[in-house]
Scaffold this motif. Structure first.
Motif, PDB file in Angstrom:
ATOM      1  N   ALA A 270       0.838  -1.217   0.000  1.00  0.00           N
ATOM      2  CA  ALA A 270       0.000   0.000   0.000  1.00  0.00           C
ATOM      3  C   ALA A 270       0.860   1.250   0.000  1.00  0.00           C
ATOM      4  CB  ALA A 270      -0.906  -0.030   1.231  1.00  0.00           C
ATOM      5  N   VAL A 271       1.936   1.226   0.809  1.00  0.00           N
ATOM      6  CA  VAL A 271       2.822   2.407   0.864  1.00  0.00           C
ATOM      7  C   VAL A 271       3.485   2.621  -0.475  1.00  0.00           C
ATOM      8  CG1 VAL A 271       4.947   3.288   1.885  1.00  0.00           C
ATOM      9  CG2 VAL A 271       3.193   2.282   3.328  1.00  0.00           C
ATOM     10  N   ALA A 272       3.878   1.501  -1.127  1.00  0.00           N
ATOM     11  CA  ALA A 272       4.521   1.651  -2.424  1.00  0.00           C
ATOM     12  C   ALA A 272       3.553   2.223  -3.428  1.00  0.00           C
ATOM     13  CB  ALA A 272       5.032   0.273  -2.876  1.00  0.00           C
TER      14      ALA A 272
ATOM     15  N   GLN B 273       3.925   5.801  -5.369  1.00  0.00           N
ATOM     16  CA  GLN B 273       3.879   6.012  -6.805  1.00  0.00           C
ATOM     17  C   GLN B 273       2.861   7.085  -7.165  1.00  0.00           C
ATOM     18  OE1 GLN B 273       3.154   2.201  -8.572  1.00  0.00           O
ATOM     19  NE2 GLN B 273       5.307   1.466  -8.253  1.00  0.00           N
ATOM     20  N   LEU B 274       1.863   7.169  -6.320  1.00  0.00           N
ATOM     21  CA  LEU B 274       0.830   8.172  -6.608  1.00  0.00           C
ATOM     22  C   LEU B 274       1.255   9.575  -6.160  1.00  0.00           C
ATOM     23  CD1 LEU B 274      -2.418   6.195  -5.652  1.00  0.00           C
ATOM     24  CD2 LEU B 274      -1.557   6.745  -7.930  1.00  0.00           C
ATOM     25  N   VAL B 275       1.844   9.646  -5.018  1.00  0.00           N
ATOM     26  CA  VAL B 275       2.100  10.972  -4.469  1.00  0.00           C
ATOM     27  C   VAL B 275       3.548  11.401  -4.678  1.00  0.00           C
ATOM     28  CG1 VAL B 275       0.339  10.695  -2.728  1.00  0.00           C
ATOM     29  CG2 VAL B 275       2.683  10.016  -2.220  1.00  0.00           C
ATOM     30  N   GLY B 276       4.428  10.543  -5.098  1.00  0.00           N
ATOM     31  CA  GLY B 276       5.817  10.916  -5.288  1.00  0.00           C
ATOM     32  C   GLY B 276       6.666  10.672  -4.081  1.00  0.00           C
ATOM     33  N   PRO B 277       7.998  10.618  -4.298  1.00  0.00           N
ATOM     34  CA  PRO B 277       8.895  10.269  -3.178  1.00  0.00           C
ATOM     35  C   PRO B 277       8.858  11.299  -2.058  1.00  0.00           C
ATOM     36  CG  PRO B 277      10.019  10.011  -5.288  1.00  0.00           C
ATOM     37  CD  PRO B 277       8.729  10.697  -5.598  1.00  0.00           C
ATOM     38  N   ALA B 278       8.742  12.621  -2.386  1.00  0.00           N
ATOM     39  CA  ALA B 278       8.772  13.630  -1.321  1.00  0.00           C
ATOM     40  C   ALA B 278       7.550  13.513  -0.447  1.00  0.00           C
ATOM     41  CB  ALA B 278       8.851  15.051  -1.938  1.00  0.00           C
ATOM     42  N   ASP B 279       6.429  13.412  -1.101  1.00  0.00           N
ATOM     43  CA  ASP B 279       5.205  13.288  -0.308  1.00  0.00           C
ATOM     44  C   ASP B 279       5.177  11.973   0.438  1.00  0.00           C
ATOM     45  OD1 ASP B 279       4.433  15.748  -1.197  1.00  0.00           O
ATOM     46  OD2 ASP B 279       3.273  14.919  -2.912  1.00  0.00           O
ATOM     47  N   LEU B 280       5.817  11.037  -0.190  1.00  0.00           N
ATOM     48  CA  LEU B 280       5.850   9.747   0.494  1.00  0.00           C
ATOM     49  C   LEU B 280       6.627   9.838   1.789  1.00  0.00           C
ATOM     50  CD1 LEU B 280       5.273   6.698   0.548  1.00  0.00           C
ATOM     51  CD2 LEU B 280       7.384   6.382  -0.783  1.00  0.00           C
TER      52      LEU B 280
ATOM     53  N   LEU C  97       4.496  11.670   4.116  1.00  0.00           N
ATOM     54  CA  LEU C  97       3.388  10.826   4.562  1.00  0.00           C
ATOM     55  C   LEU C  97       3.877   9.767   5.565  1.00  0.00           C
ATOM     56  CD1 LEU C  97       0.435   9.917   4.370  1.00  0.00           C
ATOM     57  CD2 LEU C  97       1.090   8.535   2.407  1.00  0.00           C
ATOM     58  N   THR C  98       5.034   9.214   5.237  1.00  0.00           N
ATOM     59  CA  THR C  98       5.588   8.215   6.136  1.00  0.00           C
ATOM     60  C   THR C  98       5.878   8.809   7.500  1.00  0.00           C
ATOM     61  OG1 THR C  98       6.552   7.062   4.274  1.00  0.00           O
ATOM     62  CG2 THR C  98       7.462   6.545   6.420  1.00  0.00           C
ATOM     63  N   ALA C  99       6.454   9.969   7.486  1.00  0.00           N
ATOM     64  CA  ALA C  99       6.742  10.631   8.767  1.00  0.00           C
ATOM     65  C   ALA C  99       5.461  10.885   9.520  1.00  0.00           C
ATOM     66  CB  ALA C  99       7.501  11.962   8.503  1.00  0.00           C
ATOM     67  N   ALA C 100       4.420  11.312   8.793  1.00  0.00           N
ATOM     68  CA  ALA C 100       3.152  11.584   9.471  1.00  0.00           C
ATOM     69  C   ALA C 100       2.577  10.310  10.058  1.00  0.00           C
ATOM     70  CB  ALA C 100       2.156  12.196   8.462  1.00  0.00           C
ATOM     71  N   ILE C 101       2.687   9.267   9.274  1.00  0.00           N
ATOM     72  CA  ILE C 101       2.147   8.004   9.809  1.00  0.00           C
ATOM     73  C   ILE C 101       2.918   7.592  11.033  1.00  0.00           C
ATOM     74  CG2 ILE C 101       1.911   5.538   9.295  1.00  0.00           C
ATOM     75  CD1 ILE C 101       1.323   6.369   6.391  1.00  0.00           C
ATOM     76  N   ALA C 102       4.260   7.718  10.931  1.00  0.00           N
ATOM     77  CA  ALA C 102       5.066   7.332  12.088  1.00  0.00           C
ATOM     78  C   ALA C 102       4.768   8.204  13.283  1.00  0.00           C
ATOM     79  CB  ALA C 102       6.565   7.434  11.716  1.00  0.00           C
ATOM     80  N   GLU C 103       4.557   9.472  13.009  1.00  0.00           N
ATOM     81  CA  GLU C 103       4.238  10.376  14.124  1.00  0.00           C
ATOM     82  C   GLU C 103       2.892  10.026  14.720  1.00  0.00           C
ATOM     83  OE1 GLU C 103       3.810  15.224  14.887  1.00  0.00           O
ATOM     84  OE2 GLU C 103       4.173  14.428  12.856  1.00  0.00           O
ATOM     85  N   ALA C 104       1.975   9.699  13.826  1.00  0.00           N
ATOM     86  CA  ALA C 104       0.657   9.333  14.354  1.00  0.00           C
ATOM     87  C   ALA C 104       0.722   8.047  15.150  1.00  0.00           C
ATOM     88  CB  ALA C 104      -0.335   9.182  13.187  1.00  0.00           C
TER      89      ALA C 104
ATOM     90  N   ILE D 104       8.925  -1.050   8.260  1.00  0.00           N
ATOM     91  CA  ILE D 104       8.868  -0.476   6.905  1.00  0.00           C
ATOM     92  C   ILE D 104       9.765   0.740   6.798  1.00  0.00           C
ATOM     93  CG2 ILE D 104       7.341   0.743   5.286  1.00  0.00           C
ATOM     94  CD1 ILE D 104       5.137  -1.190   6.215  1.00  0.00           C
ATOM     95  N   ILE D 105       9.639   1.587   7.786  1.00  0.00           N
ATOM     96  CA  ILE D 105      10.384   2.842   7.674  1.00  0.00           C
ATOM     97  C   ILE D 105      11.841   2.644   8.043  1.00  0.00           C
ATOM     98  CG2 ILE D 105       8.320   4.196   8.212  1.00  0.00           C
ATOM     99  CD1 ILE D 105       9.323   4.470  11.043  1.00  0.00           C
ATOM    100  N   SER D 106      12.171   1.581   8.678  1.00  0.00           N
ATOM    101  CA  SER D 106      13.579   1.343   9.008  1.00  0.00           C
ATOM    102  C   SER D 106      14.262   0.678   7.815  1.00  0.00           C
ATOM    103  CB  SER D 106      13.690   0.436  10.233  1.00  0.00           C
ATOM    104  OG  SER D 106      13.151  -0.821   9.920  1.00  0.00           O
TER     105      SER D 106
END
Lengths: 251, 239
Positions: free
Chosen positions: B137-139, B143-150, B153-160, B191-193
């Protein structure tokens, strides 16, 4: 007649008479008898020293067999008489057997002494003497005479019978063995040597058989003479000389 | 000594006395020296035979007694053998009952352990499936939002996910927050590690099961967690 010629020549070939101290002696018969005695005495010495209780040898077994056969045919007689009967019968059997076969010994060229009337008559006289002596000893002289004199009118017949017994014993054995020797002389004299070999061998075998049969007959008749002359054991005295004359009469 | 021809072969001569003497000599020798010893030997042998017969009779009696005793012994032995056999049968039954009981207990113990192992494996598979699904799903989102947004987004998810209180979770939908489990949180952390992500599940034979059951477990564990769904991991996550 050819038979007379052969018989005369055969007698001359069978026996050889010599004059010794004015007496006529059949030298071949005496020598054959001496050989017979030598054989029997050697066997007696052998048996005397080699009798075994546990492991009897063949000769001992043969003699024991004949002893048991004679003992079984003596009938109910007292023990001492039985021993005498056995001794006479056994000695007669083996003596006559060896005498009938002594001419078969190779290298000696002996004649059977039983083909001489002197030996057979001597044996018969010894037997008759032993029978009467034993009967008189068992019955006593009175009983012994009563045995022959009752009934009195049969006494001559019984006397004649007792006189005939040794003559018949002697002549039977002598006649058979003498005729057998004559037959051998006939075979050897009338047939060529090459042809006479087989009949001679066959008659020799038959002569061996006849010799055994005649020895058996002589011993058997001796036992029968003893049996007829002796009282039965049930009526005989306990010892032979203690009570004489009480034995059962035999016809 | 002169030689003469025989005149009449039926008339005895002096040879008669020689023959009588010779026969008397043999008769004397036989009667005196042979027959007594022969008779003694025969009697001794008869005595030995009688003794042997007596011994044979005695031995026969002993044999009969021994046969009777042997019969008694055999009967006793058979009785004892029957007792021993009966005792052995009882012991065998007891051992069988005990063995069955022990076997049943061990079976139940092993079956329980296997069930627990199966449950643990199912839980592990389920987590891995969630991890892979999340990565997919993250991949897909990346692909939809681009690497920067990814990254954002990842940081936001991790923060959440790492928010200490429930009050900071409004950024995440309530339905999503309800589905966040410790396993999900661990999966996101993985995933993020950086590091490789296992591409397949290595089946391990479970202890306490036989080989057939282990093979069966291996087959079950190699099946996809969700039938009909094949998860393709993006290569970007491996780099």
């Amino acid at each position: 007649m050819p038979t007379q010629i052969v018989a005369t020549d055969g007698i001359g070939d069978l026996h050889h008479a010599v004059q010794l101290f004015g007496l006529t002696v059949q030298l071949d018969t005496a020598v054959s008898t001496a050989v017979t005695c030598l054989v029997l005495l050697t066997a007696a010495v052998y048996l005397h020293f080699r009798i075994s209780v546990g492991r009897p040898r063949m000769l001992q077994v043969l003699v024991q067999t004949t002893v048991r056969a004679v003992e079984g045919s003596t009938g109910p007689v007292v023990e001492w008489a039985r021993r005498r009967v056995v001794a006479v019968a056994i000695t007669l059997f083996w003596f006559i057997l060896v005498a009938n076969w002594v001419h078969l010994i190779p290298g000696l060229s002996l004649s059977a002494p039983t083909s001489d009337i002197n030996l057979t008559l001597a044996l018969a006289l010894v037997v008759i003497f032993a029978v009467h002596a034993t009967a008189a000893q068992a019955r006593g002289w009175r009983g012994y005479l009563r045995h022959y004199l009752s009934p009195w009118w049969l006494a001559p017949v019984k006397l004649l019978q007792e006189l005939i017994k040794p003559v018949t014993l002697a002549l039977r054995l002598f006649g058979v063995i003498f005729s057998s020797a004559i037959m051998l002389l006939l075979i050897d004299g009338m047939l060529p040597p090459a042809v006479a070999v087989l009949p001679h061998a066959l008659w020799t075998l038959f002569d061996v058989f006849i010799g055994a049969v005649q020895a058996f007959i002589f011993a058997l008749l001796t036992v029968l003479y003893f049996h007829a002359a002796l009282p039965t054991a049930a009526l005989a005295p306990a010892t032979g000389t203690a009570q004489r004359g009480s034995g059962e009469e035999r016809s | 000594m002169t030689t003469t021809a025989m005149e009449n072969f039926l008339v005895p001569d002096a040879t008669l006395f020689i023959e009588m003497f010779a026969f008397s000599l043999v008769l004397f020798a036989v009667a005196k020296y042979v027959l007594p010893r022969l008779r003694t030997a025969v009697e001794a042998r008869q005595i030995e035979i009688q003794a042997g017969m007596a011994k044979a009779a005695e031995a026969e009696q002993l044999e009969q007694a021994a046969e009777v005793e042997a019969g008694l012994v055999v009967g006793r032995a058979r009785h004892e053998a029957a007792d021993i056999t009966e005792q052995a049968r009882v012991v065998r039954d007891a051992i069988l009952v005990e063995g069955r009981r022990d076997g049943r207990a061990e079976y139940e113990w092993m079956a329980g352990r296997a069930d627990r192992e199966m449950a643990r494996r199912e839980e592990q598979l389920r987590r891995q499936f969630e991890l892979r699904a999340t990565k997919a799903a993250v991949a897909a989102v990346g692909q939809l939002v681009g690497p920067a947004d990814l990254a954002r987004l990842t940081a936001a998810i991790a923060e959440a996910l790492d928010a200490p209180t429930q009050s900071r979770r409004p950024q995440v939908p309530a339905s999503a927050a309800r589905r966040v489990t410790p396993a999900s949180r661990t999966a996101v952390a993985r995933i993020i590690s950086p590091g490789p992500v296992p591409t397949e599940i290595v089946a391990q034979p479970m202890q306490g099961r036989d080989e057939t059951e282990s093979r069966s477990s291996l087959w079950r564990e190699q099946e996809p967690a969700v039938p009909g769904v094949t998860v393709e991991l993006p290569k970007v996550l491996h780099s």
